[in-house]
Design a protein around this motif. Structure first.
Motif, PDB file in Angstrom:
ATOM      1  N   ALA A 264      48.845 -17.760 -16.564  1.00 11.37           N
ATOM      2  CA  ALA A 264      49.014 -19.208 -16.690  1.00 11.37           C
ATOM      3  C   ALA A 264      50.459 -19.651 -16.915  1.00 11.37           C
ATOM      4  CB  ALA A 264      48.099 -19.744 -17.791  1.00 11.37           C
ATOM      5  N   PRO A 265      51.226 -19.013 -17.819  1.00 10.74           N
ATOM      6  CA  PRO A 265      52.610 -19.476 -18.005  1.00 10.74           C
ATOM      7  C   PRO A 265      53.572 -19.041 -16.908  1.00 10.74           C
ATOM      8  CG  PRO A 265      52.125 -17.669 -19.499  1.00 10.74           C
ATOM      9  CD  PRO A 265      50.842 -18.006 -18.814  1.00 10.74           C
ATOM     10  N   LEU A 266      53.132 -18.155 -16.025  1.00 11.75           N
ATOM     11  CA  LEU A 266      54.008 -17.620 -14.981  1.00 11.75           C
ATOM     12  C   LEU A 266      53.886 -18.359 -13.660  1.00 11.75           C
ATOM     13  CD1 LEU A 266      53.357 -13.784 -15.559  1.00 11.75           C
ATOM     14  CD2 LEU A 266      55.183 -15.212 -16.533  1.00 11.75           C
ATOM     15  N   GLY A 267      52.709 -18.897 -13.371  1.00 15.47           N
ATOM     16  CA  GLY A 267      52.425 -19.427 -12.052  1.00 15.47           C
ATOM     17  C   GLY A 267      53.063 -20.769 -11.760  1.00 15.47           C
ATOM     18  N   ASP A 268      53.474 -20.940 -10.500  1.00 17.15           N
ATOM     19  CA  ASP A 268      53.900 -22.246  -9.995  1.00 17.15           C
ATOM     20  C   ASP A 268      52.764 -22.927  -9.239  1.00 17.15           C
ATOM     21  OD1 ASP A 268      56.791 -22.082 -10.708  1.00 17.15           O
ATOM     22  OD2 ASP A 268      56.746 -20.388  -9.321  1.00 17.15           O
ATOM     23  N   ILE A 269      51.937 -22.120  -8.585  1.00 16.87           N
ATOM     24  CA  ILE A 269      50.816 -22.616  -7.779  1.00 16.87           C
ATOM     25  C   ILE A 269      49.592 -21.776  -8.127  1.00 16.87           C
ATOM     26  CG2 ILE A 269      49.941 -23.013  -5.433  1.00 16.87           C
ATOM     27  CD1 ILE A 269      53.004 -22.844  -4.591  1.00 16.87           C
ATOM     28  N   PHE A 270      48.478 -22.432  -8.409  1.00 19.53           N
ATOM     29  CA  PHE A 270      47.232 -21.745  -8.748  1.00 19.53           C
ATOM     30  C   PHE A 270      46.172 -22.120  -7.717  1.00 19.53           C
ATOM     31  CE2 PHE A 270      49.668 -22.133 -12.580  1.00 19.53           C
ATOM     32  CZ  PHE A 270      49.406 -20.990 -13.323  1.00 19.53           C
ATOM     33  N   ILE A 271      45.515 -21.119  -7.136  1.00 18.34           N
ATOM     34  CA  ILE A 271      44.457 -21.356  -6.157  1.00 18.34           C
ATOM     35  C   ILE A 271      43.229 -20.558  -6.584  1.00 18.34           C
ATOM     36  CG2 ILE A 271      43.845 -21.404  -3.712  1.00 18.34           C
ATOM     37  CD1 ILE A 271      46.824 -20.937  -3.080  1.00 18.34           C
ATOM     38  N   THR A 272      42.124 -21.243  -6.833  1.00 20.11           N
ATOM     39  CA  THR A 272      40.887 -20.573  -7.228  1.00 20.11           C
ATOM     40  C   THR A 272      39.987 -20.373  -6.026  1.00 20.11           C
ATOM     41  OG1 THR A 272      39.796 -22.678  -7.760  1.00 20.11           O
ATOM     42  CG2 THR A 272      40.987 -21.591  -9.540  1.00 20.11           C
ATOM     43  N   VAL A 273      39.329 -19.225  -5.962  1.00 18.89           N
ATOM     44  CA  VAL A 273      38.406 -18.947  -4.851  1.00 18.89           C
ATOM     45  C   VAL A 273      37.409 -17.898  -5.322  1.00 18.89           C
ATOM     46  CG1 VAL A 273      40.015 -17.304  -3.774  1.00 18.89           C
ATOM     47  CG2 VAL A 273      38.253 -18.409  -2.383  1.00 18.89           C
ATOM     48  N   THR A 274      36.595 -18.275  -6.315  1.00 15.45           N
ATOM     49  CA  THR A 274      35.708 -17.318  -6.989  1.00 15.45           C
ATOM     50  C   THR A 274      34.227 -17.606  -6.820  1.00 15.45           C
ATOM     51  OG1 THR A 274      35.564 -18.544  -9.069  1.00 15.45           O
ATOM     52  CG2 THR A 274      37.470 -17.082  -8.799  1.00 15.45           C
ATOM     53  N   SER A 275      33.875 -18.825  -6.418  1.00 19.53           N
ATOM     54  CA  SER A 275      32.472 -19.289  -6.385  1.00 19.53           C
ATOM     55  C   SER A 275      31.884 -19.391  -7.794  1.00 19.53           C
ATOM     56  CB  SER A 275      31.587 -18.379  -5.517  1.00 19.53           C
ATOM     57  OG  SER A 275      32.000 -18.422  -4.176  1.00 19.53           O
ATOM     58  N   ASN A 276      32.737 -19.501  -8.801  1.00 21.15           N
ATOM     59  CA  ASN A 276      32.259 -19.628 -10.168  1.00 21.15           C
ATOM     60  C   ASN A 276      32.875 -20.868 -10.806  1.00 21.15           C
ATOM     61  OD1 ASN A 276      30.942 -19.020 -12.583  1.00 21.15           O
ATOM     62  ND2 ASN A 276      31.457 -16.854 -12.476  1.00 21.15           N
ATOM     63  N   SER A 277      32.448 -21.194 -12.014  1.00 21.41           N
ATOM     64  CA  SER A 277      32.915 -22.410 -12.677  1.00 21.41           C
ATOM     65  C   SER A 277      33.912 -22.076 -13.787  1.00 21.41           C
ATOM     66  CB  SER A 277      31.730 -23.174 -13.271  1.00 21.41           C
ATOM     67  OG  SER A 277      31.099 -22.393 -14.277  1.00 21.41           O
ATOM     68  N   GLY A 278      34.727 -23.067 -14.147  1.00 20.08           N
ATOM     69  CA  GLY A 278      35.631 -22.940 -15.270  1.00 20.08           C
ATOM     70  C   GLY A 278      36.638 -21.825 -15.158  1.00 20.08           C
ATOM     71  N   VAL A 279      37.165 -21.598 -13.970  1.00 16.31           N
ATOM     72  CA  VAL A 279      38.153 -20.536 -13.769  1.00 16.31           C
ATOM     73  C   VAL A 279      39.500 -20.949 -14.362  1.00 16.31           C
ATOM     74  CG1 VAL A 279      39.313 -19.094 -12.057  1.00 16.31           C
ATOM     75  CG2 VAL A 279      36.942 -19.795 -11.706  1.00 16.31           C
ATOM     76  N   LEU A 280      39.881 -22.211 -14.145  1.00 18.60           N
ATOM     77  CA  LEU A 280      41.045 -22.797 -14.803  1.00 18.60           C
ATOM     78  C   LEU A 280      40.540 -23.808 -15.813  1.00 18.60           C
ATOM     79  CD1 LEU A 280      43.514 -23.340 -11.808  1.00 18.60           C
ATOM     80  CD2 LEU A 280      43.592 -21.549 -13.548  1.00 18.60           C
ATOM     81  N   ARG A 281      40.869 -23.565 -17.092  1.00 15.75           N
ATOM     82  CA  ARG A 281      40.325 -24.355 -18.196  1.00 15.75           C
ATOM     83  C   ARG A 281      41.452 -24.893 -19.079  1.00 15.75           C
ATOM     84  NH1 ARG A 281      37.743 -19.399 -18.086  1.00 15.75           N
ATOM     85  NH2 ARG A 281      38.744 -18.698 -20.028  1.00 15.75           N
ATOM     86  N   PRO A 282      41.124 -25.779 -20.039  1.00 16.43           N
ATOM     87  CA  PRO A 282      42.153 -26.324 -20.929  1.00 16.43           C
ATOM     88  C   PRO A 282      43.019 -25.267 -21.602  1.00 16.43           C
ATOM     89  CG  PRO A 282      40.171 -27.620 -21.161  1.00 16.43           C
ATOM     90  CD  PRO A 282      39.834 -26.475 -20.237  1.00 16.43           C
ATOM     91  N   GLU A 283      42.447 -24.126 -21.977  1.00 13.36           N
ATOM     92  CA  GLU A 283      43.248 -23.076 -22.611  1.00 13.36           C
ATOM     93  C   GLU A 283      44.348 -22.559 -21.680  1.00 13.36           C
ATOM     94  OE1 GLU A 283      40.782 -19.060 -22.402  1.00 13.36           O
ATOM     95  OE2 GLU A 283      39.458 -20.794 -22.635  1.00 13.36           O
ATOM     96  N   HIS A 284      44.109 -22.674 -20.356  1.00 13.22           N
ATOM     97  CA  HIS A 284      45.128 -22.288 -19.384  1.00 13.22           C
ATOM     98  C   HIS A 284      46.103 -23.437 -19.123  1.00 13.22           C
ATOM     99  CE1 HIS A 284      41.501 -19.764 -18.062  1.00 13.22           C
ATOM    100  NE2 HIS A 284      42.305 -18.964 -18.740  1.00 13.22           N
TER     101      HIS A 284
END
Length: 423
Positions: A264-284
């Motif tokens: 989370a602190p390293l990324g400039d661009i985040f792309i999710t592709v998991t078919s699941n929920s809550g992959v990127l959340r407030p803690e991130h």
């Protein structure tokens, strides 16, 4: 056209634009074009009603044309509120005589109203992309179940939901996992998702990938395509995974692998592709850089916790760029969300190139033809596409590209089918 089919579309005046773009896509779909020519001659779907819930794009239009000239009565609705191309819907209704219920940007109630309108034709077969139509049949339109003979599912998320329904004993008719063919995984998931998602992010944000840190959440076929394309554009790629085997594969391909909290602190661009929920959340979100870009390439808008992001933000700037919203956090850091967290390649761009969908939709068309004669032999549940259909699509694609391959000799066939030969 003297009498239009039933429809709910945005603007009939866009039909000419839609015809032009549909015909442009058709140039890059030689396999489906060959299938359509055969269907027009033999009409395998004469008297058959098909309800389809799919992304309403130029490529889908060519699949609908293929089924329609094969004799099918079709009702098409959208599988995503942001992916509908309004010029395509106008062309389908006014030029090709196909019933369409889809407008771009509709709310949730209208989205399901359109699904129900498609089901009102009392279909014999269903095409789904994400399982919303099949789910509706099993919840609020159960009176139609006895008429459904079989169907096809186009996407990973939909197949996942169908397998769970089957495991729970809830699925009442056979569904074929078109998504799981080799040609679909190779072209649609890997090459298609990889390229079209990059295209969407460039259109939406004008971001330079070279030198950026791109975090890809999920390393299935789609995640592999995303990572390959991002790396090819000069990005440093980090992969996050919950599956040890896939994580090891990513590591062996040269990508950094770590938990999302560390990425989370390293990324400039985040792309999710998991078919699941809550992959990127407030803690991130709390750990991300100012200006980090968030996007989802999975089917449903649950992979990025948009509700959680909105609760955290002290300000939301809607439409700061094309299909891009900016969320200002209490610290003053800004996070950019593309396509509302919905499927980014269709929400902020045009989806997969036509040459990619040529393979997927040829698989689907030929599978539908096979189901006409085979549905009675299939039990309720999830079934695979016959391998000979997948191989035929690959063969036709190679032929369309002017490529020929070797053929086994009689001696080679005997060697492969025997066991007597030693070292």
């Amino acid at each position: 056209m003297d009498q239009l089919p039933k429809h709910d579309i945005a603007n009939p005046a866009l039909a000419a634009d839609g015809i032009r773009r549909i015909e442009w896509a058709d140039r890059c779909m030689p396999v489906l074009r060959q299938v359509r020519e055969r269907f027009a001659e033999h009409r395998p779907f004469a008297g058959v009603r098909i309800a389809a819930c799919m992304h309403v794009t130029t490529e889908t239009a060519n699949l609908m044309r293929t089924l329609h000239v094969g004799g099918a009565e079709i009702a098409l609705c959208a599988s995503n509120p942001l992916s509908t191309q309004d010029d395509v819907t106008a062309a389908l209704v006014h030029e090709y005589g196909i019933s369409v219920f889809a407008r771009t940007g509709v709310d949730r109630d209208t989205y399901y109203q359109h699904i129900n309108s498609a089901l009102d034709i009392q279909p014999d077969y269903v095409f789904d992309d994400g399982c919303d139509l099949v789910n509706t049949l099993h919840t609020s339109r159960t009176e139609l179940l006895s008429n459904i003979k079989a169907g096809c599912e186009e996407t990973t998320t939909g197949v996942q939901r169908l397998r769970q329904m089957s495991q729970d004993g809830a699925l009442r008719f056979p569904m074929v996992a078109v998504n799981d063919t080799d040609t679909k995984h190779m072209f649609d998931n890997r090459y298609g998702t990889g390229q079209s998602s990059m295209d969407a992010l460039m259109r939406a944000t004008n971001v330079l990938f070279a030198g950026r840190v791109v975090v890809v959440a999920g390393f299935g076929f789609c995640g592999q395509g995303l990572a390959e394309r991002a790396a090819g554009l000069g990005a440093q790629v980090i992969v996050t995974e919950v599956d040890a085997t896939k994580a090891l594969d990513a590591l062996m391909q040269g990508y950094r692998v770590m938990p999302m909290r560390d990425a989370a602190p390293l990324g400039d661009i985040f792309i999710t592709v998991t078919s699941n929920s809550g992959v990127l959340r407030p803690e991130h979100f709390e750990l991300m850089k100012d200006g980090a870009i968030l996007a989802n390439a999975g089917h449903f808008d649950v992979e990025v916790d948009v509700v959680g992001l909105e609760k955290m933000a002290v300000e939301k700037r809607t439409g700061i760029r094309h299909r891009t919203d900016e969320y200002v956090l209490p610290s003053g850091r800004r996070l950019l969300l593309v396509a509302e967290g919905r499927l980014v390649n269709l929400g902020a761009a045009e989806g997969h190139p036509a040459a990619v969908m040529d393979m997927s939709f040829s698989d689907q068309a030929l599978t539908a033809e096979w189901l006409i004669g085979s549905h009675s032999d299939l039990a309720p549940g999830v079934h695979e596409v016959p391998s000979e259909i997948d191989k035929e699509v690959a063969r036709l694609k190679l032929a369309a590209e002017g490529v020929s391959i070797d053929v086994l000799t009689t001696e080679q066939q005997a060697y492969l089918s025997g066991w007597q030969h030693g070292s």
